[in-house]
Scaffold this active site. Structure first.
Site, PDB file in Angstrom:
ATOM      1  N   THR A  18       0.874  -1.298  -0.178  1.00 50.10           N
ATOM      2  CA  THR A  18       0.010  -0.114  -0.017  1.00 50.10           C
ATOM      3  C   THR A  18       0.710   1.417   0.075  1.00 50.10           C
ATOM      4  OG1 THR A  18      -1.665  -0.958   1.337  1.00 50.10           O
ATOM      5  CG2 THR A  18      -1.753   1.341   1.289  1.00 50.10           C
ATOM      6  N   ARG A  22       7.749  -2.767   2.979  1.00 47.77           N
ATOM      7  CA  ARG A  22       7.763  -2.766   4.559  1.00 47.77           C
ATOM      8  C   ARG A  22       8.226  -4.238   4.919  1.00 47.77           C
ATOM      9  NH1 ARG A  22       2.912   1.096   6.442  1.00 47.77           N
ATOM     10  NH2 ARG A  22       3.569   2.834   5.311  1.00 47.77           N
ATOM     11  N   SER A 113       5.949   3.441   8.967  1.00 47.30           N
ATOM     12  CA  SER A 113       4.720   4.277   9.522  1.00 47.30           C
ATOM     13  C   SER A 113       4.480   3.915  10.850  1.00 47.30           C
ATOM     14  CB  SER A 113       3.652   3.894   8.585  1.00 47.30           C
ATOM     15  OG  SER A 113       2.322   4.786   8.940  1.00 47.30           O
ATOM     16  N   HIS A 114       3.372   3.439  11.088  1.00 48.76           N
ATOM     17  CA  HIS A 114       2.818   3.331  12.571  1.00 48.76           C
ATOM     18  C   HIS A 114       3.094   1.781  13.140  1.00 48.76           C
ATOM     19  CE1 HIS A 114       0.588   1.510   9.258  1.00 48.76           C
ATOM     20  NE2 HIS A 114       0.010   0.706  10.273  1.00 48.76           N
ATOM     21  N   LYS A 126      10.235   3.835   0.722  1.00 50.60           N
ATOM     22  CA  LYS A 126       9.307   4.269  -0.373  1.00 50.60           C
ATOM     23  C   LYS A 126       9.835   5.573  -1.331  1.00 50.60           C
ATOM     24  CE  LYS A 126       5.714   7.101   1.406  1.00 50.60           C
ATOM     25  NZ  LYS A 126       4.781   7.662   1.716  1.00 50.60           N
ATOM     26  N   ASP A 277       1.904   9.474  14.301  1.00 50.26           N
ATOM     27  CA  ASP A 277       2.337   8.156  14.286  1.00 50.26           C
ATOM     28  C   ASP A 277       3.829   8.316  14.042  1.00 50.26           C
ATOM     29  OD1 ASP A 277       2.207   9.059  11.529  1.00 50.26           O
ATOM     30  OD2 ASP A 277       1.889   6.940  10.910  1.00 50.26           O
ATOM     31  N   ASP A 279       6.038   8.260  11.292  1.00 54.64           N
ATOM     32  CA  ASP A 279       6.397   9.196  10.284  1.00 54.64           C
ATOM     33  C   ASP A 279       5.836  10.534  10.145  1.00 54.64           C
ATOM     34  OD1 ASP A 279       4.380   7.641   9.120  1.00 54.64           O
ATOM     35  OD2 ASP A 279       5.110   7.848   7.165  1.00 54.64           O
ATOM     36  N   ASP A 281       2.462  11.084   9.552  1.00 54.32           N
ATOM     37  CA  ASP A 281       1.451  11.508   8.364  1.00 54.32           C
ATOM     38  C   ASP A 281       0.099  11.032   8.870  1.00 54.32           C
ATOM     39  OD1 ASP A 281       1.705   8.658   8.357  1.00 54.32           O
ATOM     40  OD2 ASP A 281       2.054   8.596   6.176  1.00 54.32           O
ATOM     41  N   ARG A 282      -0.087  10.511  10.143  1.00 54.16           N
ATOM     42  CA  ARG A 282      -1.545   9.828  10.666  1.00 54.16           C
ATOM     43  C   ARG A 282      -1.755  10.844  11.533  1.00 54.16           C
ATOM     44  NH1 ARG A 282      -2.750   3.776  10.650  1.00 54.16           N
ATOM     45  NH2 ARG A 282      -1.867   3.324   8.543  1.00 54.16           N
ATOM     46  N   THR A 344      -7.862   2.410  -1.130  1.00 52.21           N
ATOM     47  CA  THR A 344      -6.969   2.594  -0.133  1.00 52.21           C
ATOM     48  C   THR A 344      -5.536   2.925  -0.661  1.00 52.21           C
ATOM     49  OG1 THR A 344      -8.258   1.355   1.340  1.00 52.21           O
ATOM     50  CG2 THR A 344      -6.114   1.535   1.957  1.00 52.21           C
ATOM     51  N   GLU A 363      -8.561   9.619   5.057  1.00 48.30           N
ATOM     52  CA  GLU A 363      -9.018   7.911   5.092  1.00 48.30           C
ATOM     53  C   GLU A 363      -9.411   7.614   6.190  1.00 48.30           C
ATOM     54  OE1 GLU A 363      -6.060   5.604   2.364  1.00 48.30           O
ATOM     55  OE2 GLU A 363      -4.913   7.106   3.415  1.00 48.30           O
ATOM     56  N   GLU A 364     -10.005   6.657   6.639  1.00 53.75           N
ATOM     57  CA  GLU A 364     -10.404   5.865   7.737  1.00 53.75           C
ATOM     58  C   GLU A 364      -9.084   5.805   8.514  1.00 53.75           C
ATOM     59  OE1 GLU A 364      -9.651   2.704   8.445  1.00 53.75           O
ATOM     60  OE2 GLU A 364      -8.772   2.500   6.436  1.00 53.75           O
ATOM     61  N   SER A 365      -7.956   5.339   8.051  1.00 51.85           N
ATOM     62  CA  SER A 365      -6.794   4.990   8.737  1.00 51.85           C
ATOM     63  C   SER A 365      -6.142   6.213   9.312  1.00 51.85           C
ATOM     64  CB  SER A 365      -5.867   4.204   7.809  1.00 51.85           C
ATOM     65  OG  SER A 365      -5.549   4.953   6.400  1.00 51.85           O
ATOM     66  N   LYS A 376      -0.562  12.489   3.140  1.00 49.51           N
ATOM     67  CA  LYS A 376      -1.285  12.739   4.397  1.00 49.51           C
ATOM     68  C   LYS A 376      -0.231  13.478   5.427  1.00 49.51           C
ATOM     69  CE  LYS A 376      -1.570   8.338   6.174  1.00 49.51           C
ATOM     70  NZ  LYS A 376      -1.229   7.115   5.551  1.00 49.51           N
TER      71      LYS A 376
HETATM   72  C1  G16 Z   1      -0.705   3.472   4.471  1.00 49.39           C
HETATM   73  C2  G16 Z   1      -1.366   4.207   3.099  1.00 49.39           C
HETATM   74  C3  G16 Z   1      -2.753   4.742   3.451  1.00 49.39           C
HETATM   75  C4  G16 Z   1      -3.605   3.552   3.933  1.00 49.39           C
HETATM   76  C5  G16 Z   1      -2.840   2.996   4.996  1.00 49.39           C
HETATM   77  C6  G16 Z   1      -3.255   1.615   5.425  1.00 49.39           C
HETATM   78  O1  G16 Z   1      -0.478   4.648   5.436  1.00 49.39           O
HETATM   79  O2  G16 Z   1      -0.662   5.662   2.696  1.00 49.39           O
HETATM   80  O3  G16 Z   1      -3.412   5.150   2.221  1.00 49.39           O
HETATM   81  O4  G16 Z   1      -4.891   3.827   4.354  1.00 49.39           O
HETATM   82  O5  G16 Z   1      -1.541   2.627   4.734  1.00 49.39           O
HETATM   83  O6  G16 Z   1      -3.399   0.688   4.589  1.00 49.39           O
HETATM   84  P1  G16 Z   1      -3.634  -0.920   4.857  1.00 49.39           P
HETATM   85  O7  G16 Z   1      -5.026  -0.797   5.306  1.00 49.39           O
HETATM   86  O8  G16 Z   1      -3.309  -1.423   3.379  1.00 49.39           O
HETATM   87  O9  G16 Z   1      -2.843  -1.383   5.968  1.00 49.39           O
HETATM   88  P2  G16 Z   1       0.667   4.622   6.281  1.00 49.39           P
HETATM   89  O10 G16 Z   1       0.390   5.899   7.360  1.00 49.39           O
HETATM   90  O11 G16 Z   1       0.856   3.236   6.785  1.00 49.39           O
HETATM   91  O12 G16 Z   1       1.852   5.093   5.368  1.00 49.39           O
END
Ligand code: G16
Length: 543
Positions: A18, A22, A113-114, A126, A277, A279, A281-282, A344, A363-365, A376
């Site tokens: 996504t 990772r 990320s998180h 990335k 989080d 990095d 972005d969340r 997503t 996004e919901e995430s 983000k």
């Molecule tokens: C990444 C993507 C987001 C996505 C999230 C969750 O976020 O940039 O667009 O919503 O992963 O993805 P998944 O549901 O496939 O785990 P981040 O913050 O992890 O870079």
């Protein structure tokens, strides 16, 4: 300084998910692992010679080592100028900002990320393109294809750079500049928000707690919230980035930010509680006594964005990922602007933002952002909330309840089943796909299925097509169940089940989401056979 060509052979599994590649840290530490992937990135680019590359990460374990390798490879591959955040740090939105502000060819962002960090934690690489956003699928697919045939990489033979000393040094034919990771980003925030109004509100008693979770936003939040906006020292907590995030899981949700949630539900709660989080972005937003779901936060930010100077002339459109609740669509309808539904992955917003079709995305995430960068942006969301609070002079709770009265409430929750056996998870999705044709028209516990499909998306700007982006079961009353497998996990599969129900009646707003959604949860579990197929009685994380 000489450039060395090192022989190598393809390594399996270097397929970006996504958001980039990772894996566990030991996987990245294996011989040639980083080099193969990075050379595959460079081999997939055209016209990069002499151009500028931005490099930085969230400070997690292995960040510095990877940066040394990447910078030496970037110089050997012909980049003319390489900008690196001091200490190897750049939050994901700041990296996007620097790429845009300095007109770079692109950037390499190091983060998982998180996900947790440390020697046994996660790491990620990335590639972001010139608009500052994650590489689109066309490029990530080319990178992956190259990893399958790679036979050598280029690296400059040189001692390690001092990543902590600001300024420029020469590396072969390239210049490497160590830059302040906060400066460009802070300047951009000044163009968007009414710092004077926020400062005055804080001086007048508006209180906040920002938890940087020992991740990358610490220096940004300290500089902006405390130093610039005057929040008292200590308003930003866990502000020092640590390679293992202090042993915590830097995921700003109700499980991993429970202490913040408890504070916000207690008698000493400040007006706004927020976290970001690994990095940066969340974001997590909690008002005094009220958690704001990411889907609602997107809708509220969109509805109130005009109160901040950067958005005073209104929004062009609002975009959300498919599993995100339709709360934002209701705002778009009211404002008379288009609403977009994408798969997503933030990369899908890039074209909409570049073409000026959307101004705010989410996004919901736990991700929200705007056209100011192409990622983000956690701190941006906090600043927009602060700007709104400063202008409206109401509590988060009052603002949210008023929003629901006008637009209705989209009750929403996501249930995650983590580290599920991959075969079982794939079997579950296949089983759902098999049912798609038969589901419409069926009545499940009194709810009639209107449509059922596997979400596919055609980008309105470049026509690119993405299929198999999540199973949707939509009911006549607008309720919805969505199933997806996460594309960001590093062990086994993570099944995500997204549940949504619309409630127009204000008398029924503000109830417990799990209770309101209980009938839908039961249907979701039964239709997918979650218990039988995964062996799980209940989700690991509920947000
Ligand atoms: C990444 C993507 C987001 C996505 C999230 C969750 O976020 O940039 O667009 O919503 O992963 O993805 P998944 O549901 O496939 O785990 P981040 O913050 O992890 O870079």
């Amino acid at each position: 300084m000489s450039i060395r060509t090192v022989e190598t052979a393809p390594i399996a599994g270097q397929n970006p998910g996504t958001s980039g590649l990772r894996k566990k840290v030991p996987v990245f530490q294996a011989p040639h692992y980083v080099e193969n992937f990075v050379q595959s990135i460079f081999d997939s680019l055209e016209g990069a010679k002499g151009q500028t590359l931005v490099v930085g990460g969230d400070g997690r374990y292995f960040n510095r080592e990877a940066i040394q390798t990447i910078v030496k490879m970037a110089a050997a591959n012909g980049f003319g100028r390489i900008l690196v955040g001091q200490g190897g740090l750049l939050s994901t939105p700041a990296a996007s900002c620097v790429i845009r502000a300095r007109k770079a060819y692109g950037g390499i962002v190091l983060s998982a990320s998180h996900n947790p960090g440390g020697p046994d934690g996660d790491f990620g690489i990335k590639f972001n393109v010139a608009n500052g956003g994650p590489a689109p699928e066309k490029i990530t697919q080319a990178i992956y294809a190259r990893t399958l045939t790679i036979d050598g990489y280029l690296i400059t033979e040189a001692p390690d750079l001092d990543l902590d000393r600001l300024g420029a040094v020469t590396l072969g034919d390239a210049t490497v500049e160590i830059i302040d990771p906060v400066a460009d980003y802070k300047a951009l925030m000044h163009t968007l928000f009414d710092f004077a109004a926020i400062r005055a509100a804080i001086a007048g008693g508006l209180t906040l707690r920002f938890d940087a979770m020992h991740a990358v936003t610490g220096p940004y939040a300290k500089a902006i919230l405390e130093d610039e906006l005057g929040a008292p020292a200590g308003s930003v907590v866990n502000a020092i980035p640590l390679p293992d995030f202090g042993g915590h899981h830097p995921d700003p949700n109700l499980v991993h930010s429970k202490h913040l949630y408890d504070l916000m539900m207690g008698p000493d709660a400040p007006d706004l509680g927020a976290a970001s989080d690994g990095d940066g972005d969340r974001n997590l937003i909690i008002g005094r006594g009220l958690f704001v779901t990411p889907s609602d936060s997107l809708a509220l930010l969109a509805a109130n964005a005009h109160l901040a100077p950067g958005y005073k002339s209104g929004l062009r459109g609002i975009a959300r990922s498919m599993p995100t609740s339709a709360a934002a669509d209701r705002v778009a309808a009211r404002l008379g602007i288009p609403a977009y539904e994408t798969p997503t992955g933030w990369k899908f917003f890039g074209n909409l933002l570049d073409a000026g079709l959307a101004t705010i995305c989410g996004e919901e995430s736990a991700g929200t952002g705007s056209n100011h960068v192409r990622e983000k942006d956690g701190l941006w969301a906090v600043l927009l909330w602060l700007n709104i609070l400063a202008v409206r002079k109401q509590s988060v709770r009052d603002i949210v309840h008023e929003h629901w009265r006008i637009h209705g409430q989209n009750y929403y929750s996501r249930h995650d089943y983590e580290e599920v056996d991959s075969e079982a998870a794939n079997g579950l999705i296949a089983h759902l796909r098999d049912q798609l044709a038969a589901l419409p028209g069926q009545t499940l516990d009194g709810l009639v299925v209107k449509t059922a499909d596997d979400f596919a998306y055609t980008d309105p700007v470049d026509g690119s097509f993405s299929s198999k982006q999540g199973i949707r079961v939509i009911f006549e009353d607008g309720s919805r169940i969505v199933y997806r497998l996460s594309g960001t996990g590093t062990s086994g599969a993570t099944l995500r089940v997204y549940l949504e129900r619309f409630e127009p009646d204000p008398a029924r707003h503000g109830a417990d989401a799990q209770q309101v959604l209980a009938p839908l949860i039961a249907i979701a579990n039964r239709v997918a056979g979650i218990k039988e197929r995964t062996g799980r009685e209940k989700p690991d994380v509920i947000t």
